[in-house]
Design an enzyme around this catalytic site. Structure first.
Site, PDB file in Angstrom:
ATOM      1  N   HIS A  18       8.119   1.134   1.908  1.00  0.00           N
ATOM      2  CA  HIS A  18       7.302   2.206   1.334  1.00  0.00           C
ATOM      3  C   HIS A  18       6.919   1.830  -0.095  1.00  0.00           C
ATOM      4  CE1 HIS A  18       6.298   6.698   1.471  1.00  0.00           C
ATOM      5  NE2 HIS A  18       5.876   6.279   0.273  1.00  0.00           N
ATOM      6  N   HIS A  20       3.174   1.635  -2.487  1.00  0.00           N
ATOM      7  CA  HIS A  20       1.734   1.882  -2.537  1.00  0.00           C
ATOM      8  C   HIS A  20       1.042   0.822  -3.381  1.00  0.00           C
ATOM      9  CE1 HIS A  20       1.599   5.965  -0.679  1.00  0.00           C
ATOM     10  NE2 HIS A  20       2.868   5.984  -1.076  1.00  0.00           N
ATOM     11  N   ASP A  22      -1.880   0.899  -4.792  1.00  0.00           N
ATOM     12  CA  ASP A  22      -2.505   1.463  -5.983  1.00  0.00           C
ATOM     13  C   ASP A  22      -1.488   2.086  -6.933  1.00  0.00           C
ATOM     14  OD1 ASP A  22      -1.997   3.372  -4.070  1.00  0.00           O
ATOM     15  OD2 ASP A  22      -3.809   4.535  -4.419  1.00  0.00           O
ATOM     16  N   HIS A 207       4.041  10.681   5.557  1.00  0.00           N
ATOM     17  CA  HIS A 207       4.665  11.272   4.376  1.00  0.00           C
ATOM     18  C   HIS A 207       5.077  12.704   4.733  1.00  0.00           C
ATOM     19  CE1 HIS A 207       3.011   7.968   2.000  1.00  0.00           C
ATOM     20  NE2 HIS A 207       3.615   8.452   0.928  1.00  0.00           N
ATOM     21  N   GLU A 210       8.910  15.594   1.454  1.00  0.00           N
ATOM     22  CA  GLU A 210       9.007  15.191   0.051  1.00  0.00           C
ATOM     23  C   GLU A 210       8.819  16.450  -0.788  1.00  0.00           C
ATOM     24  OE1 GLU A 210       6.996  12.054  -3.130  1.00  0.00           O
ATOM     25  OE2 GLU A 210       5.932  12.571  -1.295  1.00  0.00           O
ATOM     26  N   ASP A 307       8.209   3.118  -3.764  1.00  0.00           N
ATOM     27  CA  ASP A 307       7.097   4.056  -3.767  1.00  0.00           C
ATOM     28  C   ASP A 307       5.974   3.535  -4.662  1.00  0.00           C
ATOM     29  OD1 ASP A 307       5.677   6.233  -2.927  1.00  0.00           O
ATOM     30  OD2 ASP A 307       6.720   7.707  -4.150  1.00  0.00           O
TER      31      ASP A 307
END
Length: 369
Positions: A18, A20, A22, A207, A210, A307
């Site tokens: 996991h 990202h 960006d 997702h 969370e 993350d």
């Protein structure tokens, strides 16, 4: 046995599920790409100041505020050259942290502002990953990076993105995801995309659990059929701990699991836990209270993840170090978490087994002495 310190933690082989794209840019790269593209809305004009801004802005305790930081990184990732560079540097940085396998995700629909097509975005990122693997190999680091394409849950392109995932699944894309603010955007709004993935025998993560809670997890696994849960940290809300239990305890004998928690554990649904990020977004109050240890001791399939490395000023080594500090984990624990992650990867069984037998176990054998 090797001392469990930051230097040796960096040497440990790691698997990341996991992360990202960006959310992992180098601050210097953000500045350079902004200058190249004429983007003039950055909140700082030097590397140190920009890095500090991202970290502090993400430390709001709000997922919605946390997500606003991506406005700047996405803005400078709108050309083929920028996407290739960011993807290549992502691989280089992960390899430097001794990540041996990673699944990096991003939302192609967010990179179309300057006329690129969805296919052009995916192809640029895949070229960047391949270049990064080659650069890492030249530096003596072996890493394999695959891609998850993400649909934004507040938008209406999830089926189109699912089709994109299947179209490129033999060329480096290994799965599908939805992301973005959970509240008001339940995963069931995207059932068409998940049904398409299942009909295509293609895996996906969601997702869930969370910022929202158990209903999000219930929908993700009960209605949508998620193979993994992105975060899933709020499954702790369905677990009644023994009286007087502390999150750092070594045993939680007597804990009572509710229906959803039992389903997640019984089905071995992997939890893509991101300790630092979960604190930043307010999913948990502090690292000391993070349910990672409870879930690990109760034998859920927990995995360790970053993350967003830029927003969290983090790495897999830093996440390992935090878990060791707060919960007293040793090398055998980190080997188990790493094997958990490799078992949960969206590549074929023989490939997963090769990583476990030829890379992960030998690497930890050295550290275990």
């Amino acid at each position: 046995m090797t001392t469990l310190d930051a230097a040796h933690l960096k040497l440990a082989p790691k698997v990341l599920l996991h992360d990202h794209l960006d959310g992992g840019l180098r601050p210097a790269t953000v500045l350079e790409l902004a200058a190249e593209t004429g983007y003039d809305r950055l909140p700082a004009d030097d590397v140190e100041g920009l890095a500090r801004w991202f970290r502090e802005a993400a430390d709001s305790g709000s997922l919605v505020r946390y997500l606003e930081t991506f406005e700047h990184t996405v803005a400078v990732m709108q050309t083929v050259g920028a996407l290739e560079r960011v993807a290549r540097e992502c691989v280089e940085d992960l390899a430097d942290d001794n990540v041996v396998y990673a699944e990096v995700r991003y939302a192609p629909e967010q990179h179309l502002e300057q006329g690129l097509t969805l296919d052009e975005v995916v192809e640029a990122v895949l070229r960047g990953f391949a270049d990064g693997e080659r650069v890492a190999a030249e530096r003596g680091k072996q890493i394999t990076v695959r891609c998850l394409v993400t649909a934004m849950r507040h938008a209406a392109r999830s089926l189109e993105i699912a089709e994109l995932a299947v179209r490129y699944r033999d060329r480096g894309v290994v799965g599908f995801d939805i992301a973005g603010a959970e509240a008001g955007h339940p995963p069931t709004r995207h059932l068409g995309a998940f049904e398409y993935m299942r009909a295509s025998s293609a895996p996906f993560t969601i997702h869930a659990g969370e910022a929202f809670g158990l209903p999000s997890i219930h929908e993700a696994i009960g209605f949508c059929g998620a193979d993994r849960l992105g975060h899933g940290v709020r499954v702790i809300d369905d677990i009644e701990l023994p009286e007087g239990a502390h999150p750092a305890d070594r045993s939680f004998t007597g804990a009572k699991l509710g229906l959803i928690a039992n389903v997640v554990r019984d089905k071995r649904i992997p939890l893509e836990l991101c300790p630092s990020s979960n604190v930043q977004t307010g999913a948990v109050a502090s690292l000391a209270e993070h349910p990672f240890n409870v879930l690990a001791r109760l034998r859920f399939r927990v995995t360790v993840n970053t993350d967003n490395r830029l927003m969290g000023d983090t790495s897999m080594t830093k996440e390992f170090a935090l878990l060791a500090e707060h919960f007293g984990y040793g090398w055998a624990d980190f080997e188990r978490f790493t094997v958990n992650a490799m078992k949960s990867a969206f590549i074929h069984f023989d490939e997963r087994l090769r990583f476990i037998d030829d890379v992960i176990k030998p690497g930890y054998a050295v550290l275990l002495g």
